[in-house]
Design an enzyme around this catalytic site. Structure first.
Site, mmCIF file in Angstrom:
data_model
loop_
_atom_site.group_PDB
_atom_site.id
_atom_site.type_symbol
_atom_site.label_atom_id
_atom_site.label_comp_id
_atom_site.label_asym_id
_atom_site.label_seq_id
_atom_site.Cartn_x
_atom_site.Cartn_y
_atom_site.Cartn_z
ATOM 1 N N HIS A 155 0.979 5.319 1.062
ATOM 2 C CA HIS A 155 0.378 6.403 1.833
ATOM 3 C C HIS A 155 0.479 7.706 1.054
ATOM 4 O O HIS A 155 1.550 8.062 0.569
ATOM 5 C CB HIS A 155 1.125 6.601 3.160
ATOM 6 C CG HIS A 155 1.007 5.464 4.105
ATOM 7 N ND1 HIS A 155 0.089 5.441 5.120
ATOM 8 C CD2 HIS A 155 1.706 4.302 4.196
ATOM 9 C CE1 HIS A 155 0.221 4.321 5.806
ATOM 10 N NE2 HIS A 155 1.195 3.606 5.262
ATOM 11 N N HIS A 210 0.851 -1.190 0.000
ATOM 12 C CA HIS A 210 0.000 0.000 0.000
ATOM 13 C C HIS A 210 0.883 1.234 0.000
ATOM 14 O O HIS A 210 2.032 1.198 0.419
ATOM 15 C CB HIS A 210 -0.972 0.002 1.184
ATOM 16 C CG HIS A 210 -0.321 -0.069 2.528
ATOM 17 N ND1 HIS A 210 0.234 -1.235 3.020
ATOM 18 C CD2 HIS A 210 -0.143 0.858 3.484
ATOM 19 C CE1 HIS A 210 0.728 -1.012 4.228
ATOM 20 N NE2 HIS A 210 0.516 0.259 4.530
#
Length: 136
Positions: free
Chosen positions: A103, A101
């Site tokens: 940010h 992932h």
């Protein structure tokens, strides 16, 4: 392929309700549940990749294009003063959920966040040795 026991797979594929900012066939972008700043979002691939080392090259290209587009949009909509794009790989690097992932963290003057690292001071000889390893 999604992984049944991965919370980010479940979030990315709509199995767990969340605040979706953007979605397409490859990614879901959600608001972070514990944001560093106002507007902190996560780009989640719908397919499971534990980290950057497992990330498909085509997906890698798409995620950086999407990160740029969203950074521009978030900066415009939230009037932030700067922007961090952060992606951690491995526990020692701060990765706590082992589903790749990214940010997207809008930054604001006086937001009191410390997302920077402490610089080291390697000798010229140490730098030369590393350069030799990297360019062989």
């Amino acid at each position: 392929m999604k992984k049944d026991d991965c919370i980010f797979c479940k979030l990315a594929n709509g199995e767990i309700p969340t605040n979706v900012v953007y979605e397409d066939d490859t990614f879901t972008v959600i608001m972070d549940a514990a944001p560093a700043t106002k507007g902190h979002c996560l780009i989640l691939p719908k397919e499971h990749y534990a980290n950057i080392y497992e990330l498909d090259e085509e997906v890698a290209g798409k995620i950086f294009k999407l990160a740029k587009e969203l950074a521009i949009k978030l900066t415009d909509k939230l009037n932030c003063d700067g922007f961090n794009i952060v992606q951690n790989n491995g526990e020692c690097a701060g990765q706590t959920v082992f589903h790749f992932h990214m940010h997207l963290i809008p930054r604001y003057k006086d937001d009191n966040q410390k997302i920077l690292w402490e610089p080291t001071n390697p000798t010229a000889k140490e730098q030369e040795a590393i350069l030799e390893i990297l360019t062989k």
